[in-house]
Each structure stands twice: as structure tokens, then as C-alpha cells.
Design an enzyme around this catalytic site. Sequence first.
Site, mmCIF file in Angstrom:
data_model
loop_
_atom_site.group_PDB
_atom_site.id
_atom_site.type_symbol
_atom_site.label_atom_id
_atom_site.label_comp_id
_atom_site.label_asym_id
_atom_site.label_seq_id
_atom_site.Cartn_x
_atom_site.Cartn_y
_atom_site.Cartn_z
ATOM 1 N N GLY A 1 27.524 -12.151 92.215
ATOM 2 C CA GLY A 1 26.556 -11.934 93.060
ATOM 3 C C GLY A 1 27.335 -12.649 94.399
ATOM 4 O O GLY A 1 27.233 -12.026 95.576
ATOM 5 N N MET B 1 30.741 -15.568 95.456
ATOM 6 C CA MET B 1 31.788 -16.758 95.289
ATOM 7 C C MET B 1 32.032 -17.592 96.473
ATOM 8 O O MET B 1 32.201 -17.205 97.535
ATOM 9 C CB MET B 1 33.236 -15.985 94.960
ATOM 10 N N ASN C 1 34.284 -19.512 97.875
ATOM 11 C CA ASN C 1 35.164 -19.836 98.411
ATOM 12 C C ASN C 1 35.184 -20.715 99.539
ATOM 13 O O ASN C 1 34.518 -20.251 100.524
ATOM 14 C CB ASN C 1 36.247 -18.824 98.908
ATOM 15 N N GLU D 1 25.679 -20.812 97.346
ATOM 16 C CA GLU D 1 27.057 -20.755 97.879
ATOM 17 C C GLU D 1 27.347 -21.728 98.958
ATOM 18 O O GLU D 1 28.308 -22.629 98.909
ATOM 19 C CB GLU D 1 27.367 -19.404 98.372
ATOM 20 N N HIS E 1 27.751 -25.272 96.990
ATOM 21 C CA HIS E 1 29.087 -25.106 96.594
ATOM 22 C C HIS E 1 30.200 -25.894 97.488
ATOM 23 O O HIS E 1 31.037 -26.375 97.070
ATOM 24 C CB HIS E 1 29.451 -24.009 96.007
#
Length: 837
Positions: A258, A260, A262, A293, A296
Site C-alpha cells: 500500500g 512504504m 522511507n 506511514e 513510521h
Amino acid sequence: MPVLTCDEAQTRARLLDVHRYEIDLDLTRGDEHFRSTTVIHFTARNSGDTFVELKPATLHTVRLDGTPLDPATLDDNRLPLTLTAGPHELHVEADMRYSRTGEGMHRFTDPADGETYLYTQTFIDDAQRVFAAFDQPDLKAVYDATVTAPPHWTVLGNARATRVGPPAQGRWHLATTKPLSTYFVAFAAGPWHSVHTEHAGLPFALHCRRSLAPHLDADAGELLDITRRCFDRYHEIFDEPYPFDSYDQAFVPEFNAGAMENPGLVTFRDEFVYRSAVTDTERQTRGMVIAHEMAHMWFGDLVTLRWWDDIWLNESFAEYMGYQVLADATRFTGTWTDFAIARKSWGYDADQRPSTHPVAPAPGAVTDTASALLNFDGISYAKGASALRQLVTWLGEKDFLAGINDHFSRHRFGNATLADFIDSLDRHSSRDVPTWAAHWLRTSGVDTLTPHTPPPPPPAPGDWSSTTTAPAPPPHRRPLRPHPDDPHALTPRTPLTLDLPADGHTPVLDLPGPRPALVLLNDGDLTYAKVRLDPDSWTTALTSLSSLPDPLTRAVLWNAARDMVRDAELAPAAYLDAARAHLPHENDIAITQGVLAFARTAIADHYTTAKDRPAALATLTDLCHDLLTRTEGTDAHGLRLTAVRTLISSATTPTTLQDWLAAGTVPAGPALDPELRWGILARLAVLGATTTADIDAELTRDPSATGQEGAARCRAALPDPVTKEAAWHAMYGGDDLSNYLFTATAQGFWQPEQTDLLRPYLDRYYPDAVAVAARRGPALAVAAGRDGFPRTLIDEENLRRGEQCLRDADPTPALRRRLTDQLDDLRRALAIHAAQG
């Protein structure tokens, strides 16, 4: 190719300190390869042997401290190194392959305009497909990168990118990063369409391919507003400020996940740039992914797992925060209803399969990177988030956030383990957090909570009592919600919040007043367990479900019905009858979407016998017509769109669909956008009511990448031996299909209406899937085991052949896991068929 084991990673981490990578990429060397030059600065704590990972097309030169090493010593993906104690510099120059499977450096040429785009996915152990690396998460380093690209391209990375030198040279330099794990290093290059802004003193931007520019521009305001609101909310609850120098969000083609996380460059699948109409719940899902995200950036990027047995530290936390922060900070306040009806079942299903595992496997249980990849599933995401939501309820949000902030402070830009996380929480709570973790994170399986509420003794109603049983569960804090005795006016009474101890027994609750018509465990969906209803409560639910005022309550009841169908305790037809009775009165789009999705796919295509399938599709068709009638002339566009999608996929005759396609609209709306047109054409293909010429004409109308996938899906769905054979050869006879085109072809291939035509392919599926997984890697293995599985052949022969494949054919780990899960679902479907007689 050898995979990295946990023991090897620990040995290398004891030997090395990695300080800095200098990466230079040349993306101007043709369609097949790019040049990768890497210099790694590191220190060996003592003398010893180790290796660096690299997966090149051609390895040109290797120098260790200026001394050439023989490139021929590269053994598969490992280059051996013999080190003395002290500092070292390793220089590696190689040509690397572009990918068509979404792994490493993926290359995509947009059929809409011929423009080419590149992006990296270095997840787990794919950094070595891009640059030479000590490819494990606990060897963090800073990165300096330069990239050469065609002059009209833009280059993106983990830190701010700037052009250097004359524009015609196409040279870009990226600022030095913070310490990162190798699997976070990211690049994206191409003629991106970008929308720039600034927030909190940082540059923010959205990027997509040029052919999607009008669609990104249409939604940029919403996307950036969600981004800013979530960013500000994280700054309210986290003491540690955002740790990187910019925040780019790139919507990239043919992305396997879906999104990432980074650092500084989040990549999303570009289906989130909507070309067609979507429901508000789908916009909410996109917002949740943005919030997920962003979480994260702290939990995963700032503080990173040491080894892959703690992947839940990344995903469970981000999953929980994504839903919670979106609800806290934006207009999307119904996130937990969507989680309950559409996401949590992913965890329940995974946790009942033979492949289940604890949320946090024991140290050493994840033996290597191949097995690590298998744990990115409904347990690490949905179950883990459910456990954290229950933990927050149990600890209180204040103590939970205090522990989280302590964790960030103690391990910033480093690596941490479950024990570190639990210790940080335990330092800020009077609760026994280690025992909670042992029960919830180190065990597997789903509890079933069953209330026992005896009927009142005649003639007077008197007081009522209730007990709850479960087979030795972990401790639950769960609400019990009684509803009044009038089943037509189900206003909830005050909920009772109870701690269910680990021995699975609660004392009898003697409560005043008449016995309620409905007693519901886990009202509010705050714990992780399947629930059952006593017989009287279930009767009430079947007659009055749509009258319950709280959508979360309704979601819990629908989940109870779903679980009963899956456990062969409720007939599939009874679930459809409940949907037929209540969905026409349902206003929550997430519930409508979730119930219809389960009814259309699991029930109509798998749990209903072939004899009863036409009746199931007819029920769904009638239900959706009721939804359209009720919403005609209203602003309930999401409900109408959901009903139209299900009507299209459930049609058993072509006339209505052909009329819609000719008119370009559904009567009273919606108009047919590209998604609906391809959906209609796919269903007509299944029914044998269209041709390859019609498919080609639609592709001329929509020559986009999505159109290419739609055409592949439609061609594979045609009930024609020649087109079926062509589709099979495209999937398994060569390596030309990208990950997305393989998936689209597989989705079209297996259709319940075509069982006789498809049965001969059962002989070919298992050996061909094993071969393509071994040849093309994990991403295609997942596609072959998921969408390529012969899901329409629900019989003992398919089960026998699958079990034989697992026993004798040695499929790759990624394919083995998918087949294990598919065969378990097949056994479940067979059991449900048997229960129907």
C-alpha cells in the site's frame, strides 16, 4: 540465492560499525541496467571474515582500502571480506538490473504518454539490488548520494535533492541523511508532476506521473490538509520532533504494498490518485495510510527494530496510530468502524490458519529474511493494532504516550527490541505490562467469548444475570452492552466494562431490571476476540440490527455473523437474508462496503454451493436494487456507487450491463467512469457477452496503465479455450508480465461460471506456480499463490493436489505460505458446504 540468517546478522553486527555510504547512481545507461557505485566507510572491532551483499548484472570492480579484490569471488549475492581490526573503506562498482516486479529499482514506462519512471523498494533485503550493502536493519549509517538522470527528470530521495552542474548533465545531489537502516534508502526518478508546499518550516510535496496530474491536482488540497493535520497531531503527542529534513509523498506505479515508510520520501501505490469516483470511506482509507506511514517516521525510522522478529514494533504501532490520529485530527471520525468491519477480519482470519504466529515471535523464531517476509500479514498489522488499542484502554492514553515518548528518547536513531519497548511502557504504568505482553504478544490464536444469559423465570421478569466463557484466553477488558427489552427500540443501556481474567472465567453478574433483548460482548470493539450471542440476543439482532444507533455496535454484530458463517455455525443464506433485510437501511458506507464485499466474494463464490450460487447472486442483485431505489435523488453517492459495483459483479445476464455501457451511465447516476466501464466489460467477458474486439476498443478509449490491466483481466476472463491458453502462457510461460499485469491476468482467469473450462488447468497450476516463484522471486510468488490460485475449484481434488505440492514440490517460502493459507481456506469452504448438506 542465500538469505541472511538471524545468526549471521548478529555475528556481523558484533564485528562491524558502519558509518557512511556514498552512493552514485547513473540512470542513463539504457532500459535494462543502471550503474551503481558504492563506497562504504566502516570499522571492524576486531579481525575477522564477513561479507557484503550485492545482486549485480555485472560486477566491475571491488577495492578494499585501495586494494583490488577479485570480482569472481562474488558468490551469488555475497562478496566475502577478510578484515583487520580498525577502519575500512570498500569501493564497489557494478551494473544493476532494473526490475519489473516492484523489487529493487523498478522501471515503468507509462503507456499513456511513453514517459519512464523509476523508484526503489529496498524492503527487507532488496537494498542489495540497488547498491552494495551490509543489508540488515541494525547496521545503520548516514548516506550521501548523487544521481545522474535524463535532464528533464526530477530525482527524489530520503533528503533534500538539488541539481548540481549544468542542467544538461542531469546531476543531482541529495543531502546527507540521518542514520538509516539499509531497507529505508529510497530513490525515485522521472518526469514527475509535483505539488509543493511548506509546513512547519519544512518542504512538503506530492508527486505522481504526468498522466495522473489532473487527478492529483484535484485531490492535492485534501491530501496536503490531511498531511498537515496528522503532522501537527503527532507533534502534539510526541516529544521528539519530526526527525528528517523534508516530507515527500510519491505515488508510484506498480507498487507491491500500500505504501512504504522511507524516511523523507514515502512511496504509495498510485491507485491512491483516484481516476474514478470513490466512496468517502475509500478516501478515509487513503487518509489512514497517510497517517500510518507518517507514524513510521518515529516508530520504525527514528527507532528501528533490531531484527525482523520485532516487525510488529513497526506495523502494529503505525496501524493503531494511523486509525487513531486520523480520527483525532481530520474530518474522518469513523475510522474505527472501518477498522472493525474491513480490517480486523484480516487479523482474525490469519490467526486461525496453520500459519498463524504470535504478534511478536520469540527471539530466534524468525530465522532468516525469507521467513521475515511472511510475517507482514494480518497478525502483524490488524491483530497487533487491536492489541495496542486494548492496551491503551487498559493503561490509559496518558501512560501509554508517556511510555512511547520514553522509548523514542532512549533509542533515537538506534535500534530496539520488544523488551526495550515493554520496559519503556512499564516505567510509566502501575499495570503489569510484561505480563500483558506475554499473554497478548507471545501467543497466537483467536478467543471466542460466549455470554450465557439465562431467560428470566416465569412469571415475573425479575433481575437478570450473565456469565462469559472463553477457552483459557489472555486477559480481556471488554464491554458488555445490554439493550432494552423492546427489540424495536434498542436504545443501549450503560455499558459494563469488565476485566476477563486469563483463566477464562468471570463471576456471575446479577444485575437489576428486566433481561434485555440484546446482550452484546465487545460493544465498541475494544478487544480482540470473536464473540457469540445468546439465542435470544441473536434473534433480536436478526430483526433489529439496522435500528441500533451506533455503527461500531452494528459492525461488531456483522462481524459476529461473519465469524459464524466461517465456523459453519450460520448458513451462508442466513447471512445473505440478514444483509437483504438490513443493508437497504444502512447509512454507514464502511459497513455497507464490508458486508457486501464478504457476501459477494466469500459467500457467493466460495461458501455457497454451485447449486445455490444463482440464488445468492439474485439476493445480492435485489439488495443492490433496493439500495439504488432508496438513494435515488439523494446525496448518498457512496452508497449508490457501492451498490452499482456489486450489481455489476453479480450480474448473471448481460442485458442491463450492456444497456448501461451503451448509455454511459446508470439510470439516475452514477455516470460510468473508467473503473465502472472496465468492471462492466470484465463481467460481460465472464458471461461470454463481449469480444476481444470490444476489449481492444475500450483500451483505445483508455490507454492508461490501469486500462492495460483492465484489458488483461477481461481477456483472461473470456470463456474461450484459446484466450485461456494465451493468458496461462503469459503468466507462466515467460517473464514479460510486470507484477501488476500478472495479477490482473490471474484475477480474470479463474471464474466460478467457467469451472468445466478451467478444470484441466488444475493439473498445470501447482508445478507452474512453483516454477514461476523460483524463477521470478517473492513478489510474483505472492501473486501466483494469491490471485493465481484455482480458487473456483472447491473440491477434494484441488485440496489433495495442493497438499501434495507442499509435501513434495519444495515451493519457495513466499509461495509455500500463500498455498498453506489458500488450502486452509479451501478446507473451510468444504466444511461449510458439508454443513449445508
